[in-house]
Design a protein around this motif. Structure first.
Motif, PDB file in Angstrom:
ATOM      1  N   SER A 219      -4.913 -85.130  -9.150  1.00  0.00           N
ATOM      2  CA  SER A 219      -4.341 -84.180  -8.476  1.00  0.00           C
ATOM      3  C   SER A 219      -2.815 -83.959  -8.482  1.00  0.00           C
ATOM      4  O   SER A 219      -2.307 -82.733  -8.593  1.00  0.00           O
ATOM      5  N   GLY A 220      -1.966 -84.902  -8.460  1.00  0.00           N
ATOM      6  CA  GLY A 220      -0.671 -84.763  -8.986  1.00  0.00           C
ATOM      7  C   GLY A 220      -0.286 -84.397 -10.019  1.00  0.00           C
ATOM      8  O   GLY A 220       0.556 -83.470 -10.380  1.00  0.00           O
ATOM      9  N   LYS A 221      -0.917 -84.596 -11.133  1.00  0.00           N
ATOM     10  CA  LYS A 221      -0.763 -84.363 -12.500  1.00  0.00           C
ATOM     11  C   LYS A 221      -1.363 -82.882 -12.891  1.00  0.00           C
ATOM     12  O   LYS A 221      -0.699 -82.059 -13.491  1.00  0.00           O
TER      13      LYS A 221
ATOM     14  N   ALA B   1       1.419 -81.079  -8.758  1.00  0.00           N
ATOM     15  CA  ALA B   1       0.965 -79.907  -9.209  1.00  0.00           C
ATOM     16  C   ALA B   1       0.104 -79.270  -7.980  1.00  0.00           C
ATOM     17  O   ALA B   1       0.067 -77.992  -8.021  1.00  0.00           O
ATOM     18  N   ALA B   2      -0.531 -79.970  -7.389  1.00  0.00           N
ATOM     19  CA  ALA B   2      -1.464 -79.509  -6.451  1.00  0.00           C
ATOM     20  C   ALA B   2      -0.672 -78.771  -5.461  1.00  0.00           C
ATOM     21  O   ALA B   2      -1.095 -77.921  -4.711  1.00  0.00           O
ATOM     22  N   SER B   3       0.536 -79.265  -5.039  1.00  0.00           N
ATOM     23  CA  SER B   3       1.527 -78.721  -3.992  1.00  0.00           C
ATOM     24  C   SER B   3       2.067 -77.358  -4.776  1.00  0.00           C
ATOM     25  O   SER B   3       2.960 -76.590  -3.812  1.00  0.00           O
ATOM     26  N   ARG B   4       2.054 -77.151  -5.876  1.00  0.00           N
ATOM     27  CA  ARG B   4       2.906 -76.135  -6.550  1.00  0.00           C
ATOM     28  C   ARG B   4       2.170 -74.767  -6.653  1.00  0.00           C
ATOM     29  O   ARG B   4       2.813 -73.789  -7.158  1.00  0.00           O
TER      30      ARG B   4
ATOM     31  N   GLU C 139       2.539 -87.698 -12.627  1.00  0.00           N
ATOM     32  CA  GLU C 139       1.422 -88.491 -12.990  1.00  0.00           C
ATOM     33  C   GLU C 139       0.761 -89.455 -11.982  1.00  0.00           C
ATOM     34  O   GLU C 139      -0.078 -90.001 -12.144  1.00  0.00           O
ATOM     35  N   LEU C 140       1.546 -89.837 -11.117  1.00  0.00           N
ATOM     36  CA  LEU C 140       0.911 -90.454 -10.056  1.00  0.00           C
ATOM     37  C   LEU C 140       0.336 -90.014  -8.625  1.00  0.00           C
ATOM     38  O   LEU C 140       0.957 -89.320  -7.970  1.00  0.00           O
TER      39      LEU C 140
ATOM     40  N   TYR D  23      -2.148 -93.902 -12.165  1.00  0.00           N
ATOM     41  CA  TYR D  23      -0.979 -93.175 -12.954  1.00  0.00           C
ATOM     42  C   TYR D  23      -1.667 -92.756 -14.259  1.00  0.00           C
ATOM     43  O   TYR D  23      -2.089 -93.522 -15.070  1.00  0.00           O
ATOM     44  N   ALA D  24      -1.675 -91.523 -14.474  1.00  0.00           N
ATOM     45  CA  ALA D  24      -2.187 -90.801 -15.651  1.00  0.00           C
ATOM     46  C   ALA D  24      -1.219 -90.412 -16.621  1.00  0.00           C
ATOM     47  O   ALA D  24      -0.950 -89.316 -16.816  1.00  0.00           O
ATOM     48  N   GLY D  25      -0.494 -91.426 -17.357  1.00  0.00           N
ATOM     49  CA  GLY D  25       0.382 -91.420 -18.123  1.00  0.00           C
ATOM     50  C   GLY D  25       0.618 -92.678 -19.004  1.00  0.00           C
ATOM     51  O   GLY D  25      -0.405 -93.504 -18.810  1.00  0.00           O
TER      52      GLY D  25
END
Ligand SMILES: Cc1cc2nc3c(=O)[nH]c(=O)nc-3n(C[C@H](O)[C@H](O)[C@H](O)COP(=O)(O)OP(=O)(O)OC[C@H]3O[C@@H](n4cnc5c(N)ncnc54)[C@H](O)[C@@H]3O)c2cc1C
Length: 463
Positions: free
Chosen positions: A162-164, A362-365, A252-253, A275-277
């Motif tokens: 979700s973050g990325k 990214a989910a918050s933007r 990423e996290l 962490y997707a990086g």
């Protein structure tokens, strides 16, 4: 006198000849009470619900879904729609009606060059990740691999990416839908864009989705994931660390906090992340999670993305009883942290717990009105889950979750994740759609004016 045909909840009966005609017109099977496979076919993940539909139509494609919708409408049958069968409130099974069971529809096609995937609605995340990771690709999906892509996507979809990469709905490109009048429509940014807006968070209110198309991203196949866990008596300092850590975390996290019990162990407070990086960068980023001294368990490290996606699998067996309460929190205040620590210490069952999910990065933007999923402002989405085995024990387990939620709720922002609603959350359905409710009600009037699809977090058609 022997009664023939199929009994419905309205007291009417559908003649055998009509049922036989329906059966003959399907590529899939129809199950009815007395059939060998009927009991297995009506079993839900949540053992709290024991429902007996008049018919289960095990659909194999859009043609079967159109036939099932038409048959149910013609015979005034209540309809439940089943994807992966993991609805907390058991919406995907009904008493006396027709279940449109999509579980046989499990095809997936990945286009590695375009980085997209098309998947049918019976697909579960374990299947989806298997196919996409063969190409080093993924999209945000559920954190228990047995959960269906369909219900999760239609509610929003929070996960380790979700973050990325945003929520699952942020990655939906198109969907094929059978509407209440039996029409087959494609919804995307360019085709039926209003329907597309409503599908992305509208909780299955607007029709039966027979195919989802997702945007994929390069992920893994190795990510930095897993968990660190501390003893329960350190709960408050761990949650404070989690709060401060999250505020500074890169996209990423994605990190969740949870109160859970390891097998045969005491309750711990765990910080679980993905962490997707680049792995070396990830090692540095997660270092503060170990800053409270030696954890009880340190399982953070490189692992296959598909293993990360299965971290929670052991905790949610099919057939156990479950009851949930959810909220969105604007912050993890010290007062809210007190509540988590207090109720985690009084769990009536080792299997019960609470998971603090996040909708950061990214989910918050995405703006709140970009699609039906409205809740982008509050970074924490705690879900309290009671789990027990004997249905007769329900009261104490349900009470713990309710009391916990009542104590936490004063610190919540308005809203709740539609997929975390429980069966007695009827008065919270409206806030689950937030400021988008009116627009959804107008869409419901357009696409389902008679509220044919009402076994869901229900949106009433606008007058
Ligand atoms: C163990 C567990 C873990 C979970 N983890 C996460 C998580 O990490 N992230 C997250 O966001 N959520 C999570 N959830 C919540 C999950 O998103 C919902 O339970 C979701 O409804 C499950 O989808 P399903 O297809 O398995 O469920 P089903 O019970 O099959 O469907 C749920 C509802 O969705 C609708 N529906 C299903 N398929 C269709 C379709 N094709 N067309 C139209 N409507 C349809 C129906 O109204 C149905 O009643 C979890 C739930 C469980 C039980």
């Amino acid at each position: 006198m022997t009664l023939t045909g199929v009994a419905t909840t309205t007291g009417s009966r559908i003649e055998d000849a009509a049922v036989d005609g329906f059966k003959a017109g399907l590529r899939g099977h129809v199950l009815r009470p007395g059939d060998d496979a009927y009991d297995e076919g009506r079993r839900l993940w949540n053992g709290m619900f024991d429902r007996r539909p008049a018919l289960i139509a095990r659909c194999t494609g859009a043609a079967d879904v159109i036939s099932a919708v038409t048959f149910a409408r013609d015979h005034r049958l209540q309809v439940a729609v089943r994807g992966g069968g993991h609805s907390f409130p058991g919406h995907s099974m009904c008493d006396g009606g027709l279940v449109i069971d999509l579980s046989p529809m499990r095809a997936i096609r990945v286009d590695p060059a375009a980085r997209t995937a098309r998947a049918q609605p019976g697909v579960k995340w374990i299947d989806f990740d298997h196919e996409t990771q063969a190409f080093g690709l993924a999209t945000t999906g559920g954190t228990v691999s047995d959960t269906g892509i369909a219900g999760l996507t239609l509610g929003g979809g929070l996960g380790w990416l979700s973050g990325k990469h945003g929520l699952t709905v942020d990655n939906l490109i198109a969907a094929d839908v059978v509407t209440a009048d039996g029409r087959f429509l494609t919804a995307s940014a360019t085709e039926n864009p209003d329907l597309f807006w409503g599908l992305r968070g509208g909780g299955g209110n607007l029709g039966v989705v027979t195919s989802f198309e997702y945007q994929l991203h390069r992920v893994g196949p190795t990510v930095l994931g897993g968990m660190v866990a501390y003893p329960l008596d350190r709960a408050k300092e761990v949650l404070r660390l989690y709060r401060d850590f999250n505020k500074a975390a890169p996209d990423e996290l994605t990190t969740y906090a949870a109160f859970v019990n390891p097998p045969d162990g005491d309750t711990v407070v765990a910080l679980i992340c993905c962490y997707a990086g680049p792995l070396d960068k990830g090692e540095q980023v997660v270092r503060p999670l170990r800053s409270l001294g030696r954890p009880l368990l340190d399982g953070l490290g490189p692992m296959p993305y598909v293993a990360q996606q299965r971290l929670f699998d052991g905790g949610f067996p099919t057939g156990a009883c479950y009851y949930t309460k959810g909220d969105f929190l604007p912050d993890l205040t010290d007062e809210a942290i007190e509540v988590f620590a207090e109720y985690a210490a009084t769990k009536p069952s080792p299997a019960s717990g609470v998971l603090v999910q996040t909708t950061c990065g990214a989910a918050s933007r995405v703006t709140s009105d970009a699609m039906a999923f409205a809740h982008r402002r509050f970074p924490y989405a705690p879900v309290i889950v009671s789990e027990w085995l004997d249905a007769a024990d329900a009261e104490k387990h349900v009470c713990w979750a309710r009391d916990f939620w009542r104590a936490l709720h004063p610190f919540a922002g308005a809203g709740v994740y539609v997929n975390d609603l429980s069966h007695d959350d009827g008065d919270r359905v409206r806030i689950a759609y937030g400021a988008n409710y009116e627009r959804l009600a107008a869409l419901k009037k357009t696409y389902d004016p008679d509220n044919f699809f009402h076994l869901n977090p229900n949106i009433k058609p606008a007058p």
